[in-house]
Design a protein around this motif. Structure first.
Motif, mmCIF file in Angstrom:
data_model
loop_
_atom_site.group_PDB
_atom_site.id
_atom_site.type_symbol
_atom_site.label_atom_id
_atom_site.label_comp_id
_atom_site.label_asym_id
_atom_site.label_seq_id
_atom_site.Cartn_x
_atom_site.Cartn_y
_atom_site.Cartn_z
ATOM 1 N N GLU A 59 0.861 -1.181 0.000
ATOM 2 C CA GLU A 59 0.000 0.000 0.000
ATOM 3 C C GLU A 59 0.896 1.230 0.000
ATOM 4 O O GLU A 59 1.857 1.299 0.767
ATOM 5 C CB GLU A 59 -0.915 0.030 1.237
ATOM 6 C CG GLU A 59 -1.792 1.291 1.268
ATOM 7 C CD GLU A 59 -2.835 1.291 2.375
ATOM 8 O OE1 GLU A 59 -2.776 0.420 3.270
ATOM 9 O OE2 GLU A 59 -3.712 2.192 2.348
ATOM 10 N N ASN A 118 -4.646 4.953 -2.049
ATOM 11 C CA ASN A 118 -5.867 5.422 -1.378
ATOM 12 C C ASN A 118 -6.519 6.548 -2.164
ATOM 13 O O ASN A 118 -5.839 7.428 -2.687
ATOM 14 C CB ASN A 118 -5.530 5.930 0.026
ATOM 15 C CG ASN A 118 -5.119 4.812 0.954
ATOM 16 O OD1 ASN A 118 -5.951 4.025 1.403
ATOM 17 N ND2 ASN A 118 -3.817 4.708 1.209
ATOM 18 N N GLU A 150 -7.905 1.859 -3.177
ATOM 19 C CA GLU A 150 -8.591 1.609 -1.904
ATOM 20 C C GLU A 150 -9.605 2.718 -1.662
ATOM 21 O O GLU A 150 -9.249 3.893 -1.582
ATOM 22 C CB GLU A 150 -7.579 1.551 -0.750
ATOM 23 C CG GLU A 150 -6.659 0.346 -0.848
ATOM 24 C CD GLU A 150 -5.824 0.101 0.406
ATOM 25 O OE1 GLU A 150 -5.980 0.834 1.410
ATOM 26 O OE2 GLU A 150 -5.001 -0.830 0.368
ATOM 27 N N ASP A 180 -11.680 -0.176 1.959
ATOM 28 C CA ASP A 180 -10.772 0.134 3.067
ATOM 29 C C ASP A 180 -11.559 0.391 4.352
ATOM 30 O O ASP A 180 -12.729 0.785 4.301
ATOM 31 C CB ASP A 180 -9.981 1.395 2.690
ATOM 32 C CG ASP A 180 -8.644 1.488 3.398
ATOM 33 O OD1 ASP A 180 -8.374 0.673 4.291
ATOM 34 O OD2 ASP A 180 -7.871 2.400 3.044
ATOM 35 N N LYS A 201 -10.731 -4.784 3.330
ATOM 36 C CA LYS A 201 -9.716 -4.657 4.380
ATOM 37 C C LYS A 201 -10.400 -4.447 5.730
ATOM 38 O O LYS A 201 -11.114 -3.456 5.920
ATOM 39 C CB LYS A 201 -8.787 -3.474 4.077
ATOM 40 C CG LYS A 201 -8.067 -3.617 2.736
ATOM 41 C CD LYS A 201 -7.063 -2.504 2.507
ATOM 42 C CE LYS A 201 -5.789 -2.717 3.307
ATOM 43 N NZ LYS A 201 -4.774 -1.674 2.974
HETATM 44 MG MG MG Z 1 -5.746 2.306 2.768
#
Ligand code: MG
Ligand code: C2E
Ligand code: MG
Ligand code: MG
Length: 283
Positions: A59, A118, A150, A180, A201
């Motif tokens: 990530e 993200n 995400e 996420d 996640k």
């Molecule tokens: Mg994230």
């Protein structure tokens, strides 16, 4: 006398509030020049296979290196950037930086892994994400499988109709999407059926309570079981100890991300990790 004290107290508090506000204003002012001064950086945190601990992804996590204040957390500056509109430029910078880096690692002959980026709620609402991603992928000649996006559960809940359409487009482009911070938005998994995503996640707040509170533990295992019903792969965030890892793997969690396996690290360190992975494969 009492009156005087009262006034002093009042002054004391208002001075404190002003200081806090001023600090934030100064920070925000500096944020406007952060991109131009090349103060934004990407750190990379490994994601590992729960079965054998091998690196299967990463990530990308943004950092701001302020010239006086040092490293500033995204938890501090992303909300500011969302308020003042800088988030669109920052979001595009994030996607471009990761794609350029993947290109460089590929060209250096490294065994790359997909890197997740993200996307903030504001950015999602304002940008034509699929279009921007397609352009950047084309620019670097990068296979779409090498990036992942995400999106938080709360983002999807707030923009559900548009989100479903955007996710369809991304799926057609073969760009993977993960949900996420799952578990913090109180949405049901059946509600998530409308979103074509590939993984979920589990938020760190659930993982951190494993071994402490019975209820969260059961929630974590329920999330894993239901996600598998929907054919989603499950990643646990914030895995810090063996107790958590053992519990999660016993309940079928697919991937781990957390300090137990690796902190977010500067780009060169992560590159070295990828190079090591290559030696493992050769051996
Ligand atoms: Mg994230
Ligand atoms: P997130 O996407 O949920 O990222 C995971 C956060 O958990 C990261 O914090 C990571 O450093 C931290 N973490 C990972 N493993 C552990 C662990 O074992 N223990 C603990 N205590 N923490 C762990 P970070 O890097 O401070 O980022 C915070 C949040 O800022 C991210 O949460 C994400 O929402 C946002 N963010 C970071 N980079 C970006 C970006 O490029 N764009 C946008 N829009 N948001 C970003
Ligand atoms: Mg997260
Ligand atoms: Mg989180």
């Amino acid at each position: 006398r009492a009156k005087e004290e009262g006034r002093n107290t009042f002054c004391y508090f208002s001075a404190e509030i002003n200081t806090a506000t001023l600090g934030e204003l100064l920070l925000e002012n500096d944020l406007f020049g952060a991109l131009e001064r090349a103060e934004l950086l990407m750190y990379y945190q490994p994601k590992v296979d729960a079965a054998d601990g091998r690196i299967v992804g990463a990530e990308a996590l943004m950092r701001w290196r302020h010239r006086e204040r040092g490293m500033i957390s995204p938890e501090q500056f992303i909300p500011l950037a969302e308020e003042n509109g800088l988030i669109n430029a920052f979001g595009e910078w994030a996607i471009r930086t990761v794609c350029a880096q993947q290109r460089a690692w590929l060209d250096a002959g490294l065994l790359v892994v997909p890197v997740a980026i993200n996307v903030s709620a504001q950015q999602f609402a304002q940008q034509d994400l699929p279009n921007m991603v397609a352009h950047v992928l084309a620019e670097y000649g990068l296979p779409p499988q090498l990036i992942e996006l995400e999106l938080t559960e709360s983002l999807l809940m707030r923009n559900s109709a548009r989100a479903a359409a955007v996710l369809q487009t991304l799926r057609r482009m073969h760009v993977q999407v993960a949900i996420d911070d799952f578990g913090t938005g109180y949405s049901s998994l059946s509600y998530l059926r409308q979103f074509p995503v590939q993984s979920l996640k589990i938020d760190r707040s659930f993982v951190s309570q494993i071994g402490e509170h019975g209820e969260s533990v059961r929630l974590a295992s329920a999330i894993i079981a239901m996600a598998h019903e929907l054919d989603l792969s499950v990643i646990a965030e914030g895995v810090e100890n063996e107790i958590q890892a053992r519990y999660l793997v016993e309940h079928g969690c697919d991937q781990f991300q957390g300090y137990l396996y690796g902190r977010p690290q500067p780009v060169d360190e992560f590159g070295a990790l990828l190079a090591g992975r290559q030696l493992d494969h050769a051996a």
